[in-house]
Design a protein around this motif. Structure first.
Motif, PDB file in Angstrom:
ATOM      1  N   ASP A 135      13.592  14.811 -15.790  1.00 30.24           N
ATOM      2  CA  ASP A 135      14.642  14.812 -14.767  1.00 30.24           C
ATOM      3  C   ASP A 135      14.527  13.512 -13.995  1.00 30.24           C
ATOM      4  N   LEU A 136      15.376  12.562 -14.344  1.00 25.74           N
ATOM      5  CA  LEU A 136      15.209  11.188 -13.899  1.00 25.74           C
ATOM      6  C   LEU A 136      15.406  11.007 -12.402  1.00 25.74           C
ATOM      7  N   ASP A 137      16.142  11.897 -11.762  1.00 27.77           N
ATOM      8  CA  ASP A 137      16.318  11.781 -10.317  1.00 27.77           C
ATOM      9  C   ASP A 137      15.810  13.018  -9.593  1.00 27.77           C
ATOM     10  N   GLY A 138      14.893  13.754 -10.220  1.00 27.34           N
ATOM     11  CA  GLY A 138      14.284  14.893  -9.551  1.00 27.34           C
ATOM     12  C   GLY A 138      15.313  15.919  -9.117  1.00 27.34           C
ATOM     13  N   SER A 139      15.433  16.124  -7.818  1.00 28.48           N
ATOM     14  CA  SER A 139      16.368  17.103  -7.289  1.00 28.48           C
ATOM     15  C   SER A 139      17.779  16.551  -7.135  1.00 28.48           C
ATOM     16  N   GLY A 140      18.016  15.327  -7.602  1.00 26.35           N
ATOM     17  CA  GLY A 140      19.341  14.734  -7.496  1.00 26.35           C
ATOM     18  C   GLY A 140      20.341  15.368  -8.432  1.00 26.35           C
ATOM     19  N   ASN A 195      14.766  13.578  -1.841  1.00 25.99           N
ATOM     20  CA  ASN A 195      15.918  14.160  -2.539  1.00 25.99           C
ATOM     21  C   ASN A 195      16.181  13.454  -3.864  1.00 25.99           C
ATOM     22  N   GLY A 196      15.090  13.169  -4.582  1.00 26.33           N
ATOM     23  CA  GLY A 196      15.204  12.573  -5.904  1.00 26.33           C
ATOM     24  C   GLY A 196      15.366  11.072  -5.911  1.00 26.33           C
ATOM     25  N   MET A 197      15.505  10.437  -4.759  1.00 23.31           N
ATOM     26  CA  MET A 197      15.681   8.988  -4.693  1.00 23.31           C
ATOM     27  C   MET A 197      14.347   8.336  -4.375  1.00 23.31           C
ATOM     28  N   ALA A 198      13.903   7.424  -5.259  1.00 22.84           N
ATOM     29  CA  ALA A 198      12.630   6.739  -5.066  1.00 22.84           C
ATOM     30  C   ALA A 198      12.797   5.587  -4.085  1.00 22.84           C
ATOM     31  N   LEU A 199      11.867   5.468  -3.151  1.00 24.65           N
ATOM     32  CA  LEU A 199      11.874   4.367  -2.195  1.00 24.65           C
ATOM     33  C   LEU A 199      10.940   3.265  -2.699  1.00 24.65           C
ATOM     34  N   ASP A 200      11.400   2.029  -2.596  1.00 22.64           N
ATOM     35  CA  ASP A 200      10.616   0.893  -3.058  1.00 22.64           C
ATOM     36  C   ASP A 200       9.657   0.479  -1.944  1.00 22.64           C
ATOM     37  N   SER A 244       8.515  14.119  -1.724  1.00 23.61           N
ATOM     38  CA  SER A 244       7.327  14.204  -2.571  1.00 23.61           C
ATOM     39  C   SER A 244       6.670  12.837  -2.654  1.00 23.61           C
ATOM     40  N   PHE A 245       5.355  12.824  -2.733  1.00 24.14           N
ATOM     41  CA  PHE A 245       4.609  11.587  -2.807  1.00 24.14           C
ATOM     42  C   PHE A 245       3.145  11.892  -3.137  1.00 24.14           C
ATOM     43  N   PHE A 246       2.413  10.822  -3.468  1.00 22.26           N
ATOM     44  CA  PHE A 246       0.969  10.884  -3.602  1.00 22.26           C
ATOM     45  C   PHE A 246       0.348  10.125  -2.429  1.00 22.26           C
ATOM     46  N   PHE A 247      -0.810  10.591  -1.988  1.00 24.56           N
ATOM     47  CA  PHE A 247      -1.534   9.853  -0.955  1.00 24.56           C
ATOM     48  C   PHE A 247      -3.016   9.901  -1.261  1.00 24.56           C
ATOM     49  N   LYS A 248      -3.721   8.892  -0.759  1.00 19.56           N
ATOM     50  CA  LYS A 248      -5.179   8.930  -0.760  1.00 19.56           C
ATOM     51  C   LYS A 248      -5.666   8.201   0.480  1.00 19.56           C
ATOM     52  N   THR A 249      -6.743   8.716   1.054  1.00 19.86           N
ATOM     53  CA  THR A 249      -7.212   8.201   2.329  1.00 19.86           C
ATOM     54  C   THR A 249      -8.650   8.604   2.554  1.00 19.86           C
ATOM     55  N   THR A 250      -9.281   7.929   3.491  1.00 22.65           N
ATOM     56  CA  THR A 250     -10.585   8.347   3.996  1.00 22.65           C
ATOM     57  C   THR A 250     -10.487   8.742   5.465  1.00 22.65           C
ATOM     58  N   ALA A 251      -9.279   8.611   6.044  1.00 23.35           N
ATOM     59  CA  ALA A 251      -9.064   8.972   7.445  1.00 23.35           C
ATOM     60  C   ALA A 251      -8.919  10.478   7.575  1.00 23.35           C
ATOM     61  N   PHE A 271       6.691   5.387 -10.478  1.00 20.75           N
ATOM     62  CA  PHE A 271       5.519   6.268 -10.477  1.00 20.75           C
ATOM     63  C   PHE A 271       4.317   5.580  -9.833  1.00 20.75           C
ATOM     64  N   TRP A 272       4.197   4.269 -10.027  1.00 21.29           N
ATOM     65  CA  TRP A 272       3.059   3.545  -9.470  1.00 21.29           C
ATOM     66  C   TRP A 272       3.451   2.692  -8.273  1.00 21.29           C
ATOM     67  N   ASN A 273       4.670   2.827  -7.791  1.00 23.92           N
ATOM     68  CA  ASN A 273       5.114   2.048  -6.641  1.00 23.92           C
ATOM     69  C   ASN A 273       4.381   2.552  -5.398  1.00 23.92           C
ATOM     70  N   SER A 274       3.601   1.682  -4.769  1.00 21.42           N
ATOM     71  CA  SER A 274       2.720   2.139  -3.694  1.00 21.42           C
ATOM     72  C   SER A 274       2.596   1.085  -2.610  1.00 21.42           C
ATOM     73  N   ALA A 275       2.037   1.525  -1.491  1.00 19.46           N
ATOM     74  CA  ALA A 275       1.780   0.638  -0.362  1.00 19.46           C
ATOM     75  C   ALA A 275       0.495   1.076   0.322  1.00 19.46           C
ATOM     76  N   SER A 276      -0.260   0.096   0.834  1.00 17.25           N
ATOM     77  CA  SER A 276      -1.523   0.356   1.547  1.00 17.25           C
ATOM     78  C   SER A 276      -1.312   0.095   3.032  1.00 17.25           C
ATOM     79  N   PHE A 277      -1.614   1.093   3.857  1.00 14.33           N
ATOM     80  CA  PHE A 277      -1.451   1.000   5.308  1.00 14.33           C
ATOM     81  C   PHE A 277      -2.825   0.717   5.918  1.00 14.33           C
ATOM     82  N   ASN A 278      -2.945  -0.439   6.564  1.00 11.89           N
ATOM     83  CA  ASN A 278      -4.260  -0.925   6.982  1.00 11.89           C
ATOM     84  C   ASN A 278      -4.559  -0.704   8.452  1.00 11.89           C
TER      85      ASN A 278
END
Length: 1313
Positions: free
Chosen positions: A609-614, A938-943, A818-825, A791-798
């Motif tokens: 499903d290329l746009d998820g819930s779209g 809502n199925g739209m990926a943010l860059d 929906s998203f993935f996150f990883k943190t030590t905070a 799928f691998w579009n990501s950002a690091s918040f410092n």
């Protein structure tokens, strides 16, 4: 008054009314005059009053005389305050105030309206079923603007809640202006026929507007015909408006209609409903009340090509459609306009263009039907049996959405029995319960919970009961014999103590719905008398109103989910949609093959499903899981297509239809890192890139946006060259493509199209095959796309104050994040978007808690997920939150999903207006420290990466994926970091594949073996001291621990499965004894006897697959067989495996220092299948079967690669021989002598052997790949039902000719990889 002056005043009043009534939507400020303040006190009425000074006449806004407002005698939910505006007015706003200087005010209320003072209807704001917000004190004024405005003469305020420390107290004002209307009434046998003035016709656009109201569920509203059966009809069918469209060749309305547009529901409620029809050539806008349907007609036929006559209210008898029975309309029209022409005004003036058929009047009658609404399962209406009436005859009409409920119950006098009438599973069931006798019952009707009015007639005469449902001819009366006696009281809809009170109890709850036209013993029941307390009693009723609402209009079920409803709620059936959830919002499938791969899935067919819930639906694709994930989309022309014209004209182009829509393909291509498509041409006197005399190209292909292209196979879009032209190896150097040589023999051009913006290929056109003796053919491969850039579009918040901002999130009715996150905070906000009062927020509130909070106007709500382990472990965690009109949900990883139901009847729209904050908040507090990846709303990926490049404190990308995805690398494979993702290094594994999960298997023939050396080969001379030689390697090859694994399948005994030897005559042997038992022998001291472990629980030489794992730690050995037989023992022969020399699979002629049983098994060797062999980091089968491995392996005899030992395929099925016999024609079978390593061997013929082996391997791999591709294409082709006509026997002839032509050299063929 002077007649002239009076006429002038009436004209000015009419003009003023017209001015007020022509206010455009959204600009009602010139229609907000106070309407009630100038009314007399007699215009106000109420249900009751506390005293004469608290009467309704004192209820005007800001009024202080009397008691300063209206207060009823009793403060309960049955009280009301009513205004008579004198005539129908447009009402744009209302305002409320409490009682002056008191503690009496209303905190919420319902607003009802009516034209006649009967049959009230609730005004609903937005989609809310709750009332209007009221006051918080006695003096402040609360205004509410009505969007859209309403038109009515009577307004009624029904208090729902009030100050708990006071009473109900209200002062009110109504704002609006005069409302002009022209009405016409049809009696069900009449209609208007309008002959359109051609000057008033717009050749581009036609507009029809009207309002209607009726109590009938069926009837024709308008009809217009054209030639050849073309016509347009608007018909009310079961309370819904259906616009039937026909372009000809079919009688409308019929199942063969070209199109039917359906809008509205419950439109037979005797209230006004607006209709707007806009015809724009081939486009239609159809609006009923607030809901619009847009329709685009197929083809080029204009919907405006109709006759100049249009009928309203019915169909003329001479019309062509009168062959079908349709009821004429029975009710009222208001403000009927055709292209701005007032049809009702023309009718009243008896203009010649209007023909009036039947009894038509120009006023609207108001039927005095009084419905009753049963609001809850606790509702009931108790009515007495009329005095002086001995017969038992009860009739009424009901409508409901509920499948079950108690409609009527009564107990006969003298306790002689009871009757119970219930709605059960949409059917009526009448039960008679005589005392001490079995219950007698009959059932009538079906599907009665459809929201329509249904009539019920129940009568008894003698001992004969009759039950009839509806009055149509197909409804027969159902009879029942039983004792008949008169009753004292009849309970409709329920019973005071939630039982029938008759000894004839029903497990069903009370009835929720509407009743009307009740009659007992032939006497009509007046519910107004019940409301006034004169007749019977009741509880939890709404009298003089039917409050039924279609909760499936509009339908909140997404993606084709089917909506069903009860009185209180609705539900969605998501079966076969590919979506799940309360509103079918969430996709069941991943967005890409990349996502499937990182769930550990192997290659195969998947829905993505290329746009998820779209709005895009799931598409079936083939996912090829290699080091990268490839997506393959097949089309209907994957076979060899022949281009040949038999009559000299240009061949017809071939149009390719893919197993995905063009929108889905575009989404796939946009999110892919790379896309390509193979295109192979075969030509015989058929040119490819040359042009005709008029300059047009002889061949071209068409891309996604219908643009034409003349480049082929790897060349630039602007260069009309094939790959051979770019590489300079065409068969004729004068041309840039092989086909352009125009030879009278088959040649080919092969290439790869890889410009994403032009793919996929939708059409291929070859016009040069129309010449005599010219032929051409081509094959278009599937669309192949690699990767998923979201799928691998990501950002690091410092920093905690850093964030990314995006435009406002639009998720009014359905919102998912929906998203993935990883943190030590330990905490931080992931996503936040604010409105004036509404908001939505996702945050890590504590190390083990993720919270989803929001407010849509009903107060803040929270959904929480707790984890037994912390989320701040610097690993990727997946979050998915959804909020819709039914519920909110939150899921993190695979933890149980949490739900929060939405409040019944509350606000539904999420109103946001600020920027969307990612990784922080507008207050720059509680910011997130870590990484966020693959964010989708809502199925739209943010860059995220692009925005992070220009945002301080945020960096694009994020490293450290192996901590989360390393578990995908199986069987000893090692996870390697990539910039976008991970890869599994299988070098030290006995397996291969993207996850090191594909086992490497080999079939061993009699006398064959594989020898893996742990040392490089040297020219050692073994005539001296062997111990000194061993000493050279003793230090680095001494093992104190090792793990050995293998799987096998055989029927031969004795067999040697594994033998590891050392320079000190120490060894490990794994053998099958003559009885099939497994024996493991360790000898770690050549001066001692070996330690023997015997697994004799079964015969393992049974032709089944068995797995063995050996784990040694010093002297402790743990052995596991088939994951169920386990044994642990301590070695007595030593703790170190010294100077390990080699590992042998199969036959050994003379193992030095081995015990007799091992020598006996070694002489026999192994015949069968071995797989997943590993000793420490050594994988001998992998080294032997995969070219490019280490130069430490030697193969003797027949050892052939297999796909999987568990499958059971023999060496003849998909296998290859590693050490082919190269003898000079003796043809003997058996092992080959003098076997050497296949790589870096010192034999003079090593190059010949290696070359032959490489050729054989390459050929077999090509054959295997082609077979797999043909199978895939054939399977997908059969599913897709190719629309391209085949050339029949000619295609087979062409294939034979292509296969048999050997005159074309390899230099004449080009392959672009």
């Amino acid at each position: 008054m002077d007649p002239v002056a009076g006429a002038l005043l009436r004209m000015l009043a009419l003009l003023s009314a017209q001015t007020c009534s022509t206010v455009v939507a959204g600009n009602t400020y010139n229609c907000d005059a106070p309407l009630s303040s100038a009314l007399s006190r007699a215009s106000f009425s109420s249900s009751s009053e506390l005293s004469s000074s608290h009467g309704p006449g004192f209820a005007s806004l800001n009024r202080r005389d009397g008691a300063g407002g209206w207060t009823p005698f009793v403060s309960d939910k049955y009280q009301w305050l009513q205004i008579d505006l004198g005539e129908r007015m447009k009402v744009t706003a209302v305002a409320t105030q409490g009682g002056y200087g008191s503690s009496d005010w209303v905190t919420s209320y319902l607003l009802m309206f009516s034209d006649s003072g009967r049959n009230w209807k609730q005004y609903r704001r937005e989609e809310s079923f709750l009332g209007f917000p009221g006051n918080t004190n006695s003096d402040s004024v609360v205004h509410y603007r009505l969007q859209p405005p309403l038109e009515a003469r009577f307004l009624r305020f029904l208090p729902l809640a009030w100050n708990p420390k006071g009473r109900i107290g209200m002062r009110i004002e109504v704002y609006g202006c005069a409302y002009r209307s022209e009405m016409v009434n049809f009696d069900g046998k009449s209609f208007l026929l309008y002959t359109i003035n051609q000057k008033s016709m717009n050749p581009v656009k036609e507009i029809i507007t009207l309002k209607f109201k009726t109590t009938q569920s069926d009837g024709i509203l308008l009809h217009r015909e054209g030639q050849n059966g073309k016509h347009i009809t608007l018909e009310l069918v079961k309370g819904k408006l259906i616009l039937f469209l026909n372009s000809g060749d079919a009688n409308l309305p019929s199942p063969d209609a070209q199109a039917t547009l359906t809008l509205g529901s419950l439109l037979d409620d005797q209230h006004w409903h607006s209709v707007l029809i806009e015809l724009l050539n081939t486009h239609i806008n159809f609006t009923v009340d607030k809901h619009t349907h847009h329709f685009q007609a197929d083809g080029e036929t204009s919907l405006l090509d109709l006759d100049y006559k249009i009928s309203f209210g019915g169909i003329p008898r001479h019309g062509k459609s009168m062959v079908l029975p349709h009821k004429s309309f029975h009710g009222c029209f208001e403000n009927l306009f055709y292209n701005g022409v007032d049809i009702i005004d023309l009718s009243k003036k008896h203009k010649p263009e209007i023909l009036i058929m039947g009894n038509v009047s120009f006023s609207c009658l108001h039927p005095q039907t009084v419905p009753v609404t049963f609001l809850s399962s606790r509702s009931y209406l108790a009515l007495p049996h009329p005095s002086g009436v001995n017969s038992l005859a009860i009739s009424f009409q009901f409508r409901t959405w509920n499948r079950a409920g108690l409609l009527l119950t009564s107990q006969f006098l003298h306790r002689s029995g009871a009757l119970v009438l219930v709605l059960s599973d949409g059917k009526l069931k009448l039960s008679l319960c005589p005392p001490s006798q079995p219950v007698r019952a009959i059932t009538a009707g079906a599907g009665l919970n459809d929201g329509q009015w249904h009539s019920v007639s129940l009568s008894a005469k003698g001992n004969h009961w009759s039950l009839k449902v509806d009055s149509n001819a197909s409804s027969a009366a159902h009879s029942l014999r039983g004792w008949v006696d008169s009753a004292d009281t009849y309970y409709f809809g329920g019973y005071p103590d939630n039982s029938s009170g008759s000894g004839c109890e029903s497990p069903l709850g009370g009835f929720q719905g509407c009743l009307r036209l009740m009659s007992i013993g032939g006497t009509a029941v007046d519910p107004i008398l019940v409301q006034q307390g004169v007749l019977g009693s009741f509880s939890d009723l709404q009298i003089d109103s039917c409050g039924i609402t279609d909760r499936c209009l509009p339908s909140y079920c997404e993606h084709g989910g089917e909506c069903s409803q009860s009185w209180d709620t609705f539900s969605c059936d998501c079966a076969h949609t590919g979506y799940a959830g309360a509103t079918c919002h969430s996709s069941l499938y991943e967005r890409s093959c990349e996502a499937y791969k990182h769930r550990g899935n192997s290659s195969g067919l998947y829905y993505i499903d290329l746009d998820g819930s779209g709005p895009l639906g799931p598409a079936l694709v083939y996912c090829n899981m290699t080091d990268s994930a490839w997506t393959s989309v097949q089309h209907n022309g994957s076979h060899l297509s022949r281009v040949k014209s038999s009559r000299g004209e240009s061949p017809q182009p071939v149009i390719f239809k893919y197993m995905a829509s063009m929108d889905q393909l575009q989404a796939l291509i946009d999110q892919a890192d790379h896309c390509q498509q193979d295109l192979v041409f075969h030509c015989k006197k058929s040119r490819l890139t040359l042009t005709h005399l008029d300059g047009t190209p002889v061949s071209w292909w068409v891309g996604r946006t219908n643009e034409t292209h003349t480049y082929w196979g790897g060349s630039l879009p602007d260069a009309q060259k094939c790959t051979c032209g770019l590489e300079g190896n065409c068969i004729d150097s004068q041309y840039h493509c092989n086909c352009d040589a125009d030879r009278d023999e088959w040649t080919s051009d092969t290439g790869v199209l890889s410009h994403k913006e032009h793919l996929p290929v939708t059409q291929v056109v070859m016009t040069d095959a129309g010449r005599p003796h010219s032929e051409a053919a081509y094959t278009l491969g599937p669309l192949l796309c690699q990767g998923d850039n979201s799928f691998w579009n990501s950002a690091s918040f410092n920093t905690e104050t850093s964030y990314l901002h995006f435009p406002t999130f639009r998720g009014e009715l359905s919102a998912d994040v929906s998203f993935f996150f990883k943190t030590t905070a330990s905490s931080g906000v992931f996503v936040e978007n604010l409105g004036i009062t509404d908001f939505i927020r996702l945050e890590l509130r504590a190390p083990t808690e993720v919270t989803f909070s929001f407010d849509v106007g009903n107060g803040p709500c929270e959904v929480k997920v707790w984890s037994p382990t912390p989320f701040n472990d610097n690993r990727w965690h997946h979050v998915r939150a959804e909020r819709n009109v039914k519920e909110a949900s939150l899921q993190v990883d695979q933890l149980p999903q949490k739900f929060q139901p939405a409040p019944t009847g509350g606000h539904r729209r999420l109103q946001l207006n600020s920027q969307l904050f990612i990784g922080g908040t507008a207050s720059r507090q509680r910011g997130f420290l870590g990484c966020i990846r693959s964010l989708q709303l809502n199925g739209m990926a943010l860059d995220l990466e692009e925005r992070a490049k220009v945002t301080p404190g945020v960096e694009p990308g994020c490293s450290g994926h192996c901590s989360s995805y390393g578990h995908l690398c199986l069987n000893g494979g090692r996870c390697r970091e990539r910039h976008r993702g991970v890869a599994c290094d299988c070098a030290s594994s006995a397996y291969e594949g993207p996850f090191c999960s594909h086992e490497i298997s080999a079939y061993f023939g009699a006398g064959s073996s594989v020898i893996y050396s742990f040392q490089e080969h040297h020219n050692y001379t073994f005539n001296g001291n062997s111990s000194s030689l061993a000493a050279l390697f003793h230090e680095e090859l001494t093992l104190t621990r090792e793990i050995a694994t293998l799987s096998f399948r055989t029927t031969g005994t004795p067999s040697l499965l594994l033998y590891v030897s050392s320079f000190y005559e120490e060894y490990l042997s794994v053998i099958l004894a003559p009885n099939g038992s497994l024996q493991i022998r360790y000898k770690l001291d050549r001066h001692k006897e070996p330690d023997v472990f015997n697994f004799d629980f079964k015969n393992l030489a049974d032709g089944q697959l068995h797995n063995v794992k050996i784990n040694r730690e010093a002297a402790v050995v743990f052995v596991e067989v088939n994951e169920d037989a386990r044994r642990q023992a301590t070695l007595s022969s030593g703790t170190e495996f010294n100077a390990v020399k080699s590992l042998v699979l199969g036959m050994i002629l003379e193992p030095q220092g081995a015990d007799p049983d091992t020598r006996r098994a070694a002489a026999r060797g192994f015949t069968g299948c071995l797989s997943a062999v590993r000793f420490g980091r050594a994988a001998p089968l992998k080294a032997a079967l995969r070219p490019g491995g280490p130069a430490r392996v030697t193969v003797h005899g027949q050892v052939a690669a297999g796909s999987n030992c568990a499958i059971g395929a023999g060496p003849g099925s998909g296998t290859r021989e590693l050490a082919p016999r190269l003898s000079g024609g003796t043809g003997h079978s058996g092992p080959t002598d003098g076997g050497e390593p296949l790589i870096n061997t010192n034999r003079s013929d090593s190059a010949v052997i290696g070359g032959v082996v490489a050729v054989v391997i390459f050929i077999l791999l090509c054959v295997t790949a082609i077979a797999i591709r043909i199978y895939q294409q054939r399977w997908l082709y059969q599913k897709n039902k190719s629309d391209i006509s085949k050339a029949g026997d000619n295609a087979e002839t062409l294939k034979s000719e292509l296969n048999m032509q050997n005159t074309i050299s390899e230099s004449q063929k080009e392959y672009f990889f």
